[in-house]
Design an enzyme around this catalytic site. Sequence first.
Site, PDB file in Angstrom:
ATOM      1  N   GLY A  51       0.871  -1.160   0.000  1.00 19.97           N
ATOM      2  CA  GLY A  51       0.000   0.000   0.000  1.00 19.97           C
ATOM      3  C   GLY A  51       0.909   1.211   0.000  1.00 19.97           C
ATOM      4  O   GLY A  51       2.053   1.106   0.362  1.00 19.97           O
ATOM      5  N   CYS A  52       0.422   2.373  -0.428  1.00 23.23           N
ATOM      6  CA  CYS A  52       1.366   3.445  -0.607  1.00 23.23           C
ATOM      7  C   CYS A  52       0.729   4.816  -0.713  1.00 23.23           C
ATOM      8  O   CYS A  52      -0.483   4.945  -0.774  1.00 23.23           O
ATOM      9  CB  CYS A  52       2.153   3.241  -1.894  1.00 23.23           C
ATOM     10  N   ALA A  53       1.614   5.835  -0.738  1.00 28.22           N
ATOM     11  CA  ALA A  53       1.214   7.198  -1.058  1.00 28.22           C
ATOM     12  C   ALA A  53       1.924   7.595  -2.341  1.00 28.22           C
ATOM     13  O   ALA A  53       3.107   7.304  -2.502  1.00 28.22           O
ATOM     14  CB  ALA A  53       1.640   8.119   0.068  1.00 28.22           C
ATOM     15  N   ARG A  90       0.532   6.955   5.282  1.00 31.31           N
ATOM     16  CA  ARG A  90       0.335   5.986   4.205  1.00 31.31           C
ATOM     17  C   ARG A  90       1.579   5.146   3.942  1.00 31.31           C
ATOM     18  O   ARG A  90       1.559   4.247   3.120  1.00 31.31           O
ATOM     19  CB  ARG A  90      -0.081   6.684   2.912  1.00 31.31           C
ATOM     20  N   ASN A 142       0.565   2.849  -6.241  1.00 34.93           N
ATOM     21  CA  ASN A 142      -0.070   2.413  -5.010  1.00 34.93           C
ATOM     22  C   ASN A 142      -1.013   1.295  -5.387  1.00 34.93           C
ATOM     23  O   ASN A 142      -1.932   1.500  -6.169  1.00 34.93           O
ATOM     24  CB  ASN A 142      -0.854   3.581  -4.376  1.00 34.93           C
TER      25      ASN A 142
END
Lengths: 516, 417
Positions: free
Chosen positions: B26-28, B55, B221
């Site tokens: 998961g990410c920004a 995030r 993401n």
Amino acid sequence: MALELKQSEFEIERDKNKCISCEVCVRQCSNDVHEYDSDQDTLYSDNSKCVGCRRCETLCPTGALKIRNREDQFKTNYNWTSSHLSNIYRQADSGGVLLTGMGSDRAHTVYWDHILFNAAQVTNPSIDPLREPMEIRTFIGRKPERLDFEINRNKDSKESLKDTNIKLKTKVPPQLDLSTPIMFSAMSYGSVSLNVCKSLAAAASEFGTYYNTGEGGLHKDLYGYAKNTIVQVASGRYGVDVDYLNKGAAVEIKIGQGAKPGIGGHLPGEKVTGDISNTRMIPEGTDAISPAPHHDIYSIEDLAQLIYALKEATNWLKPVGVKVSAVHNIAPIASGIVRAGADFVTIDGLRGGTGAAPQIIRDNVGIPIELAIASVDERLREEGIRYRSSIIAAGSIRSSADVIKAIALGADAVYIGTAALVAIGCHLCQKCYTGKCNWGIATQDPYLTKRLNPEIGTRKLLNLLRGWSLEIKEMLGGAGINAIESLKSNREHLRGINLNDRELAVLGIKHAGEAW
Amino acid sequence: MNRLNNINKINRNTQEYFSRFRIPSGCAVFGVVNESGERFSGQMVMDGISVMHERSNGLGGGFAAYGIYPGFEDDWVFHVFYDDMETKRQTEDEIARNFKILFGEEIPTVKISQIVNPPVIYRYFLKSKRNGDAFETEEDSIMDFVMHVNRDIRGAYIVSSGKNMGIFKGVGFPEDIGRFFKLDQYKGHLWTSHGRFPTNSVGWWGGAHPFGLLNWSVVHNGEISSFGTNKRFVSRFGYECTLSTDTEVITYLLDLLVRKQKIDIELVHLILASPLWEDIERMPVKERDILKALRILYGSALLNGPFSIIAGSSDFMYALNDRIKLRPLVAARKDRYLFISSEEAPIRRICASPDHLWHPDGGEPVIGIVRKKEIKKEIKSVRKIQDNKKFTKLVNTEMISLNKSRGDLNGSGIKAI
């Protein structure tokens, strides 16, 4: 008649308390197992004639009949099994090649049962097919390597591409458009009854998929389903003329069949009656013998010529494919077929069904479809030609899970034959070659064929396609995928269980428990 | 030279070891482009991405910057991670055999407590001397070289390989990675950034985003559930996935479709996040035929599963969501600036009142195009200020820290909070 050494395979138990002597069993059995003795007002059964089709048991209104497999035919022996002994007794009597029907019942490894499918958790949301779109539409046919467009855009204008004049320059070759990646496998009129053909054709047509005529030509009653028909050209060329070719949506050249690689076909003259003789375009009463090879194909370049001849004959409007059985060198063979110009390659595995095949061939020749698909897909990709042809997997696809696994191993779609016949009543007694099918499927006897109502057959097949399609969508959604094309050859979603390193390597999958 | 197959034989403290794991995350994501080609400091992007601290989890952060090496606009720039000096020697031999090295140096970094155990990080400015006949284009030969190094030299990873651009990434929170690489001292016209939340404890420098090839950089993401299909699709065209990340395959798809197959960037979303069949069937005949053809041919290039991506190239920034929008993506415009972000907050932090802020639909691309002319203009003006003497000078004059109050970007009119 001399004493028959072969023991009966089945034991018929009749519960005298339940039997009402209605004689349904007598009328239903084409093998004359049951007999009514009016003097005694009682029914007798002859175990030795029973083929185990369960027709009488299913239709007995009081449930008085039980057909049991006899475990004690012979003294237990893990080497000399009952089937070996029976076969030797039969051959000692007849001196012939032993025939059988349907797919192999030997305990070959079923790789489907050693492969597990994936599901998404947390990092990747699973998708609910009841709420979100889930696409399983599939296209079969040759794909160009790339698409070129002609875009006339005013350099300075800010208009988006939507409003500009954009033209597709590449011509996309003809494709079969399937609403689900499942088609009905080749089953000829002759090997099965016209009612079966009608059921398959109507179901394919209504569901938006295809059925295959097999090598028996196309009965005129089926012309209405032309849009959903794949016409087959086999070594006997029965019923093949230019009208036949153009009646289909696609043409399939049959080189081999999983149940009998390297073997031709034989429809006995007794079965070649009026309609069949017309459809196959051969005189009534003559044996319909399909030679083992096509007599005009003795090499890959001959196959290429036939492929292009058929494309010419159909004005390049229809995909032309080739069906082969899965044999040891299937990967290079498939590569050759793709290079010879086939738009799709059908691969039929070891356990594929048949109306009649020598048992020794059916049970011992060829390789399982799972391994064949994996190695063909891999080879075509290594050679950079996978995109050119679609791959259709056949040979014992038993459930929607098998379909999903076949696609993840690299198939574009599957053919189902046996599963379709089971849906309309087949009980796998494997006596298709006798023409006495009590379920009215593999027979031309009007007394038997009328047992299958094509409308009911159609409904059952539609239900099967619908049920499997729903299950495929559920599994796809569970894995976080909403289009079937994203599953194709996506072996990351498969894991093997109880397989050795070699098997895993051929299948190109990791073992269960191994993560990315 | 070939990589070992047995992972147990690989030292666990090396990049080589970690490169064997595919890490879903998961990410920004955050990106800014100035469509006039005006350059601005990396500080803006660092400020933006830092707002989305939640995030990421400190196991990966990175930035891609375009227009940062105007003195070398026509030369290839490699940013390379090495496990050790031996690997460096080996790789530099390879580079020297294939390129004329104009300049090479260790990328300047600062020691900060948040960043531990970095690899040896170098950059090289190069002119290709590879035989042009073996490849259709110079780009193909660069790609081949990058793939060769990443695949065959253990512990060496070329993380960016474009022109007048560079990728700075590593294990840490993105704002710390930015400080580590002193990104406040670089100026570019297009920046993308990434904060990573990998779903296991493996963090390795090469696996951080952005992922780059040639001029491409991709931050991402999500998790691509069609990875296996996409990987096999690109492999036919010579792209080998060596870094085991989803993002890698997205980069290759973009390069294949846009650079090699010349598909207009405005059509690419119709492949990567194609419309649904039910929508296609309702379209006018001409459009329907085009979309149908695209889907039939490029079905294996469809990116399935949740994603929002921001891709950078020399003259455009491209953002896209998966077709059922399973990941967040917000876009905003202010004057000639285009902002794209996982969340709205970073945009508001940099630009309190954008002219227009919107949430793109699933499968609807956002494209910010910088006219090539304007990039050239900008390069010229930079050259004027520069003395054009030594290389180091060229790079260092670029590293003008913004003494002005943070956020007032060269009078662009965009005010920080």
